[in-house]
Design a protein around this motif. Structure first.
Motif, PDB file in Angstrom:
ATOM      1  N   HIS A  94      -4.702  -3.460  -9.517  1.00  0.00           N
ATOM      2  CA  HIS A  94      -3.505  -3.198  -8.722  1.00  0.00           C
ATOM      3  C   HIS A  94      -2.553  -2.252  -9.453  1.00  0.00           C
ATOM      4  CE1 HIS A  94      -4.072  -7.149  -6.277  1.00  0.00           C
ATOM      5  NE2 HIS A  94      -4.644  -6.109  -5.680  1.00  0.00           N
ATOM      6  N   HIS A  97      -3.841   1.212  -9.262  1.00  0.00           N
ATOM      7  CA  HIS A  97      -3.537   1.771  -7.949  1.00  0.00           C
ATOM      8  C   HIS A  97      -2.078   2.216  -7.872  1.00  0.00           C
ATOM      9  CE1 HIS A  97      -2.640   1.758  -3.582  1.00  0.00           C
ATOM     10  NE2 HIS A  97      -3.912   2.135  -3.450  1.00  0.00           N
ATOM     11  N   ALA A 102       0.131   4.715  -5.252  1.00  0.00           N
ATOM     12  CA  ALA A 102       1.344   4.253  -4.582  1.00  0.00           C
ATOM     13  C   ALA A 102       2.625   4.862  -5.142  1.00  0.00           C
ATOM     14  CB  ALA A 102       1.419   2.726  -4.642  1.00  0.00           C
ATOM     15  N   ILE A 221       6.947  -1.438  -1.575  1.00  0.00           N
ATOM     16  CA  ILE A 221       5.797  -2.134  -2.148  1.00  0.00           C
ATOM     17  C   ILE A 221       6.124  -3.613  -2.247  1.00  0.00           C
ATOM     18  CG2 ILE A 221       4.401  -2.439  -4.243  1.00  0.00           C
ATOM     19  CD1 ILE A 221       4.920   0.545  -4.857  1.00  0.00           C
ATOM     20  N   TRP A 252       3.069  -0.616   0.904  1.00  0.00           N
ATOM     21  CA  TRP A 252       1.902  -1.269   0.312  1.00  0.00           C
ATOM     22  C   TRP A 252       2.110  -2.768   0.133  1.00  0.00           C
ATOM     23  CZ3 TRP A 252      -2.264   1.806  -0.181  1.00  0.00           C
ATOM     24  CH2 TRP A 252      -2.057   3.189  -0.226  1.00  0.00           C
ATOM     25  N   TYR A 254       0.089  -5.942  -1.952  1.00  0.00           N
ATOM     26  CA  TYR A 254      -0.958  -6.373  -2.879  1.00  0.00           C
ATOM     27  C   TYR A 254      -1.037  -7.897  -2.850  1.00  0.00           C
ATOM     28  CZ  TYR A 254      -0.361  -1.647  -4.815  1.00  0.00           C
ATOM     29  OH  TYR A 254      -0.266  -0.280  -4.984  1.00  0.00           O
ATOM     30  N   SER A 272      -6.971  -0.954   1.972  1.00  0.00           N
ATOM     31  CA  SER A 272      -6.932   0.301   1.222  1.00  0.00           C
ATOM     32  C   SER A 272      -7.428   0.133  -0.203  1.00  0.00           C
ATOM     33  CB  SER A 272      -5.499   0.852   1.205  1.00  0.00           C
ATOM     34  OG  SER A 272      -5.051   1.145   2.503  1.00  0.00           O
ATOM     35  N   THR A 276      -5.841  -4.751  -1.546  1.00  0.00           N
ATOM     36  CA  THR A 276      -4.722  -3.810  -1.409  1.00  0.00           C
ATOM     37  C   THR A 276      -4.647  -3.377   0.051  1.00  0.00           C
ATOM     38  OG1 THR A 276      -5.024  -2.996  -3.663  1.00  0.00           O
ATOM     39  CG2 THR A 276      -3.797  -1.580  -2.156  1.00  0.00           C
ATOM     40  N   TYR A 277      -3.457  -3.422   0.640  1.00  0.00           N
ATOM     41  CA  TYR A 277      -3.297  -3.140   2.064  1.00  0.00           C
ATOM     42  C   TYR A 277      -2.127  -2.188   2.271  1.00  0.00           C
ATOM     43  CZ  TYR A 277      -6.411  -7.112   2.484  1.00  0.00           C
ATOM     44  OH  TYR A 277      -7.491  -7.953   2.359  1.00  0.00           O
ATOM     45  N   ARG A 278      -2.259  -1.395   3.322  1.00  0.00           N
ATOM     46  CA  ARG A 278      -1.188  -0.463   3.663  1.00  0.00           C
ATOM     47  C   ARG A 278      -0.742  -0.698   5.093  1.00  0.00           C
ATOM     48  NH1 ARG A 278      -0.944   6.044   2.289  1.00  0.00           N
ATOM     49  NH2 ARG A 278       1.324   6.046   1.946  1.00  0.00           N
TER      50      ARG A 278
END
Length: 292
Positions: A94, A97, A102, A221, A252, A254, A272, A276-278
């Motif tokens: 994470h 990322h 991000a 985030i 984002w 997490y 994503s 991990t998601y958007r």
């Protein structure tokens, strides 16, 4: 019997009915589910509270927590029955990322005058929030001039206070590379304290995710990792919906290694990467409830 009596041991475990009542109280207050087979865990963690209060049995404890004067003990019970396992840079993918995907565009926006807001939800003693802060510090030498802030929240006031202090012992710091430990921590008589510059980035607040969220703005985030595994399915669904309202479009989310956010159907989230998601560019569907 009173708090000074060392023989109050709560050696008798809670009955099935008492365990059910404790589970219901915890679920109603915090959305947390206690599995039926957790009698020994409940006994071991609440025995200290019974001794501290001088109570002879769980029936008396349940009566206290449910009483008008039981709000303070309710917080103590939640603190005793929640699990706080954390270390710096836990689930490191994470943070990779963050560095590569991000944060770069967010920091670019911040340098043009925009603000960046990050939320560590279920922050425990602060290792997650300070890990984010260390990544930010490495990426932005001009960080002090940017409007970038991290909100760290947890239901347990004990861990919130510890996170705010930024003081840690050697055990939890063992997961940090030596060079990062040298740069971001200083020796203290009680352990090692995180750099003041990073402490200023993070605001610690007590917050029950199951209750009202007082924050008005949205976040770029959100980290909410290894939290929803303690919730039942309906509570999880409500939480994902609330996060969708709390995150900016294309922001984002997490989550923990064993957690999954629904992405099918009308879900506004898109997978994503590993946990991990958007959020979609348009955010939640129009007409959905606003939680702020």
């Amino acid at each position: 019997m009173n708090a000074r009596n060392p023989f109050v041991t709560a050696a008798t475990p809670p009955t099935p009915d008492e365990l059910s009542q404790i589970s219901s109280i915890l679920h109603e207050a915090a959305g947390i589910v206690i599995a039926p087979g957790k009698t020994s865990m409940v006994q071991s963690r609440l025995a200290k509270r019974l001794r501290a209060l001088g109570l002879p049995d769980y029936a008396s404890y349940i009566k206290l927590v449910r009483s008008p004067d039981g709000s303070a003990e309710m917080r103590e019970m939640i603190s005793a029955l929640t699990t706080n396992v954390t270390h710096f840079f836990r689930e490191n993918h994470h943070f990779d990322h963050l560095r590569t995907t991000a944060l770069p565009p967010l920091l670019e926006r911040a340098r043009k005058g925009d603000k960046v807001r990050i939320w560590s939800a279920g922050c425990s003693i602060g290792a997650e929030a300070y890990s984010i802060a260390m990544v930010l510090s490495d990426m932005a030498q001009d960080l002090d001039r940017l409007d970038v802030r991290i909100l760290a929240t947890d239901i347990d006031p004990v861990v919130v206070r510890k996170g705010s202090e930024g003081l840690y012992d050697g055990t939890i710091l063992d997961s940090l590379p030596t060079e990062m430990r040298r740069r971001f921590f200083a020796a203290d008589p009680e352990g090692e304290r995180i750099d003041e510059r990073l402490r200023r980035l993070v605001s610690f607040k007590q917050l029950n995710l199951h209750g009202t969220w007082p924050m008005k703005g949205q976040f770029d985030i959100v980290f909410c990792r290894n939290v929803v595994i303690y919730f039942d399915a309906p509570t999880q669904r409500r939480l994902w919906d609330r996060f969708a309202q709390a995150i900016k479009p294309e922001g984002w989310l997490y989550v923990g290694h064993s957690e999954r956010v629904p992405t099918e159907g009308s879900s506004p989230f898109v997978s994503s990467g590993i946990t991990t998601y958007r959020l979609s560019p348009t955010g939640p569907r129009k007409g959905e409830q606003t939680w702020h």
